[in-house]
Structures are given as C-alpha cells and as structure tokens.
Design an enzyme around this catalytic site. Structure first.
Site, PDB file in Angstrom:
ATOM      1  N   LYS A   1     141.349  22.086 -43.203  1.00  0.00           N
ATOM      2  CA  LYS A   1     140.818  21.018 -44.313  1.00  0.00           C
ATOM      3  C   LYS A   1     141.166  19.685 -43.687  1.00  0.00           C
ATOM      4  CE  LYS A   1     145.821  19.347 -44.985  1.00  0.00           C
ATOM      5  NZ  LYS A   1     145.856  18.260 -44.221  1.00  0.00           N
TER       6      LYS A   1
ATOM      7  N   ASP B   1     150.022  23.631 -48.803  1.00  0.00           N
ATOM      8  CA  ASP B   1     148.946  23.331 -49.050  1.00  0.00           C
ATOM      9  C   ASP B   1     148.040  24.521 -48.898  1.00  0.00           C
ATOM     10  OD1 ASP B   1     148.396  20.410 -48.658  1.00  0.00           O
ATOM     11  OD2 ASP B   1     148.247  20.996 -46.433  1.00  0.00           O
TER      12      ASP B   1
HETATM   13  O1  C5P Z   1     154.731  22.752 -47.657  1.00  0.00           O
HETATM   14  P1  C5P Z   1     154.588  22.696 -46.585  1.00  0.00           P
HETATM   15  O2  C5P Z   1     155.753  23.869 -45.689  1.00  0.00           O
HETATM   16  O3  C5P Z   1     153.744  22.652 -45.908  1.00  0.00           O
HETATM   17  O4  C5P Z   1     155.332  21.334 -46.163  1.00  0.00           O
HETATM   18  C1  C5P Z   1     156.171  21.001 -44.603  1.00  0.00           C
HETATM   19  C2  C5P Z   1     156.189  20.329 -44.653  1.00  0.00           C
HETATM   20  O5  C5P Z   1     156.245  18.480 -44.788  1.00  0.00           O
HETATM   21  C3  C5P Z   1     157.883  19.883 -46.184  1.00  0.00           C
HETATM   22  O6  C5P Z   1     158.943  20.780 -44.821  1.00  0.00           O
HETATM   23  C4  C5P Z   1     157.971  18.412 -46.343  1.00  0.00           C
HETATM   24  O7  C5P Z   1     158.776  18.154 -45.040  1.00  0.00           O
HETATM   25  C5  C5P Z   1     156.850  18.231 -45.429  1.00  0.00           C
HETATM   26  N1  C5P Z   1     155.960  17.974 -47.159  1.00  0.00           N
HETATM   27  C6  C5P Z   1     156.684  16.850 -47.961  1.00  0.00           C
HETATM   28  N2  C5P Z   1     155.692  16.707 -49.332  1.00  0.00           N
HETATM   29  C7  C5P Z   1     154.868  17.590 -49.581  1.00  0.00           C
HETATM   30  C8  C5P Z   1     154.439  18.486 -48.579  1.00  0.00           C
HETATM   31  C9  C5P Z   1     155.335  18.592 -47.346  1.00  0.00           C
HETATM   32  O8  C5P Z   1     157.432  16.336 -47.750  1.00  0.00           O
HETATM   33  N3  C5P Z   1     154.275  17.318 -50.759  1.00  0.00           N
END
Ligand code: C5P
Length: 324
Positions: free
Chosen positions: A10, A137
C-alpha cells in the site's frame, strides 16, 4: 493441501496524524491505496507452526513467531479453536521496513490462506478481528483497493469509484522503524510548540473522492500529504534528494510512503513512470526502483467490497489451492 495467496503493498495518499491515545497509538486519518507490488504466502498443513522467507531483503525478516504472518496464523487458530498446524512460506517482493505495509500484507495473506486451509468461510468475521489484532494496517491489506482509514487506521470506508493511477517507488538502502518515525513526529511537534490536531480530519473528503473518481493524476497529486514525512526526512535527510529527483523528472506528486523510507511518485501514465524510474536509477539516490499501478484488490476483496469498482484491477486477486 496448500493454499497460495498473493497480496499487494500500500501507499498512503493522505496520512493525517493526531495525538497519542491512552493505548499509545496515534489517532489517524489515512487514505490507503493498494498498488501492484506483491508478496505471496503459501500455507501448507504441517505438524506445527513454522515460517520460511525467500526473496529480497530477507535477512531483516524474522522467520519465527515474531513474523506477523505467523502471529496472524496463531491468533486465527486460537480464535476458531484449531491447532496452528501450518507451514507458511513467504515470497517477498514488497520492500521490508519500507512504509508499504509489507509485514501487514503477509499477515493478511496468511489469514486468508489459513482460513481456506482450515475450512473457514472467507467472510468469517474472525478474519477481520484477527487482522485488527495483528496490526493497524492489516485490515486494509485484506481488503485492498482504495479506502479511508480512521482510528489506528483499521476502521475502513472503501472508496470504490476510483480510476487507475500509475506510481513509481524509490526503495532506500536501509529500512526505517515505524515507532521511531511516530516518536520523531511527536518530538518535532513538541519542539515547534505545535499541538497535534484533536481529531485529524480528511478535509474535505469530497475533494479526495472527486479526484480519485476522475482518474486525473494531476488532481490527485495536488492532494497528496503525509504528516510523517517531516519526521522521516529528519531521520533520513537524503530522502529529500530522492523526492526532488523524481519531481525534476516529471512526477506530478511525490511523498514519503507511510513511515518511509520508500518514496512514492504519482505519474501521468506508464511512459512517465518509465522516465521517472530511469531518472531515479540514474540519480543514484536510491537502492532500486519499482513501477506499479493502483488500486488493486486485496485477497479478501471479493467478499468485502461491492462489485462496482471501476478502476480496480481484479486480476490481482489470486488464490490457488493444490496438493502439498
Ligand atoms: O499497528 P502496528 O503494529 O502496525 O504499528 C506499528 C507501530 O506504529 C506502533 O507500535 C506505534 O508505535 C506506531 N503506530 C502509532 N499509531 C498508529 C499506528 C501505528 O503510533 N495509529
């Protein structure tokens, strides 16, 4: 028996970042688009959960329980009450730690492949629930196409009226950690005394919907925005040269993809894509370059979106089953 699922990367056409929530995540508003760079995940029945990874950059991808595809398979098994007896083989083409949701894509593909292996209906609510648990995501990676995401990015509204757009991606020499980029974004805002927007809004969303539906890349280029770009450029100042090289070669718009460091260039057509790609290679500012188009369907799109999508390339939907 084995099941193979192909899943796209993406790019964020808009990434508005708000304040930090009590759970540590940031409130987001994102416009996601799936593009035709694909990983492939093959799930094969096995005595226990295991992962192998092939393709570029695989040294940076954990081939154990930390792999997002393995986490997704384990959570799906737990959710539906079966043993996670599956071997997952990931063929990687999406840049690793590149801001293109490659790990999330692998998790989405593993969810769809394991669901088929374990006899679940493809619209089973467990697929979406597990996706949201694995990462912000992953829900979009399941769906693909073009969609507005809010919350952590997991509450999705598909934008089904969308033309076909052409992209060039400049891959950096080294990946970037997503948490590090979010922390840097907060630090830059604190340093500048700029509080994050209360609830980041896509304002006005109608402009996006009209530009997407028009299929006019110049209209869409004018709307591209990424609140994480300043942070990514502070950590990797050289990305400014990459963005500049693509724009100088005729890209209509340029931005860092998600948390970076991949740089995304929106171009007029396939010919412009070849010109911009050649200029980026010649500039020496990046490790390698890919051309792609979007939107393309995610592996669960057939069951979760309406069938009237105009610009979505349905040939990307690929699920094959066979004897192991
Ligand atoms: O959700 P995911 O594990 O893919 O997110 C990776 C990191 O990106 C999270 O641990 C956080 O530090 C950051 N993040 C965030 N806010 C979001 C999505 C991701 O702070 N909405």
């Amino acid at each position: 028996m084995s099941v193979t699922v192909r899943v796209p990367a993406k790019v964020n056409l808009h990434l508005g970042v708000g304040g930090t929530r009590p759970d540590g995540y940031h409130e987001l508003v994102s416009v996601f688009q799936s593009v035709s760079l694909f990983d492939t995940v093959t799930a094969t029945g096995a005595p226990e959960l295991s992962v192998t990874v092939a393709g570029e950059d695989t040294a940076a991808v954990p081939a154990d329980h930390r792999n997002l595809a393995a986490r997704a398979a384990a959570l799906l098994a737990e959710r539906i009450g079966v043993e996670p007896g599956v071997h997952l083989h990931i063929d990687k083409r999406i840049p690793v730690a590149g801001g293109m949701a490659g790990g999330s894509a692998d998790a989405a593909a593993a969810i769809v492949a394991c669901a088929a292996l374990w006899g679940l209906e493809p619209d089973h609510e467990a697929l979406h629930e597990v996706a949201v648990q694995v990462g912000s995501d992953v829900a979009f990676a399941l769906l693909g196409g073009t969609a507005i995401g809010t919350g952590r990015g997991e509450n999705l509204t598909p934008l089904t009226h969308c033309g076909r757009f052409h992209w060039v991606f400049a891959l950096a020499h080294e990946g970037l950690s997503t948490p590090r980029v979010f922390v840097e974004c907060d630090r830059l805002r604190a340093e500048a005394g700029t509080p994050p927007p209360e609830g980041p809004a896509l304002d006005p969303a109608a402009d996006f919907e009209a530009a997407l539906a028009s299929g006019d890349p110049a209209r869409l280029a004018a709307l591209l925005r990424n609140d994480l770009q300043g942070a990514a450029l502070t950590i990797r100042p050289e990305l400014a040269d990459t963005l500049g090289s693509g724009l100088a070669a005729g890209a209509l718009g340029a931005l860092v993809s998600g948390s970076g460091p991949t740089c995304a260039f929106l171009v007029r057509d396939e010919e412009a894509a070849r010109t911009v790609a050649a200029a980026l290679v010649a500039s020496g500012h990046c490790r390698s370059v890919r051309t792609a188009h979007g939107p393309v369907d995610g592996p669960a799109a057939r069951v979760t979106t309406a069938t009237d999508t105009t610009g979505t390339d349905r040939s990307s939907l690929y699920i094959s089953q066979g004897a192991a």
